[in-house]
Write a protein that holds these residues in place. Structure first.
Motif, short mmCIF file in Angstrom:
data_model
loop_
_atom_site.label_atom_id
_atom_site.label_comp_id
_atom_site.label_asym_id
_atom_site.label_seq_id
_atom_site.Cartn_x
_atom_site.Cartn_y
_atom_site.Cartn_z
N VAL A 15 7.66 105.97 99.97
CA VAL A 15 8.99 105.91 100.57
C VAL A 15 9.30 107.08 101.48
O VAL A 15 10.35 107.11 102.12
N SER A 54 13.12 104.28 106.09
CA SER A 54 12.79 104.00 104.70
C SER A 54 14.02 103.53 103.94
O SER A 54 14.06 103.54 102.73
N HIS A 55 15.04 103.13 104.66
CA HIS A 55 16.30 102.79 104.02
C HIS A 55 16.27 101.45 103.30
O HIS A 55 15.84 100.46 103.84
N GLY A 56 16.73 101.47 102.07
CA GLY A 56 17.07 100.26 101.34
C GLY A 56 18.59 100.25 101.26
O GLY A 56 19.27 101.08 101.87
N ARG A 57 19.14 99.34 100.51
CA ARG A 57 20.59 99.27 100.39
C ARG A 57 21.18 100.57 99.84
O ARG A 57 22.10 101.14 100.37
N ARG A 60 15.89 104.89 99.07
CA ARG A 60 14.69 104.70 99.88
C ARG A 60 13.95 103.47 99.39
O ARG A 60 13.88 103.20 98.20
N LYS A 61 13.37 102.72 100.35
CA LYS A 61 12.74 101.45 99.98
C LYS A 61 11.23 101.49 100.20
O LYS A 61 10.46 101.38 99.27
N HIS A 62 10.78 101.61 101.42
CA HIS A 62 9.37 101.65 101.76
C HIS A 62 9.25 102.29 103.15
O HIS A 62 10.05 102.00 104.03
#
Length: 124
Positions: A15, A54-57, A60-62
């Motif tokens: 991430v 790398s943003h998720g809601r 960090r996401k991926h």
């Protein structure tokens, strides 16, 4: 994103750049350089953006690294915006390139990546 944008990402779940191991970190520079060369060869942009997301809601996401060609035509289509403002407007607009154009671009990009791989083998 616009036609010619390529995304570089690790195969493993990472991430942040800070999480890359030594091998992945050593591979990243040449991979980004080669990706930018492919994009510039095929798209002839005035600028090539290389940026990490790398943003998720909520966290960090991926890790994703966008290599994006930006031409005067692209900037004009989005009101002359640049950098993250241009990218935000593009994503909000949800404009997608024509699927046939994407397939053609990908075929040409694969050919160039293969040529890069072959030339690296000869240098070794």
């Amino acid at each position: 994103m616009n036609l010619g944008t390529l995304i570089v990402g690790p195969r493993e779940h990472i991430v942040a750049i800070a999480e890359l191991d030594d091998t992945a970190a050593a591979e990243l520079g040449p991979l980004l350089r080669d990706t930018a060369r492919v994009v510039e060869t095929l798209c002839q942009p005035e600028q090539t953006y290389v940026c990490m997301w790398s943003h998720g809601r909520d966290a960090r996401k991926h890790l994703h690294i966008a290599v994006q060609p930006v031409t005067a035509e692209v900037r004009a289509r989005y009101g002359g915006l640049r950098s993250e403002q241009l990218q935000a407007r593009m994503l909000a607009a949800s404009d997608e390139p024509d699927a046939t154009d994407v397939e053609h671009f990908c075929e040409r990009a694969r050919e160039l990546f293969r040529a890069i791989d072959r030339s690296a083998e000869y240098r070794s």
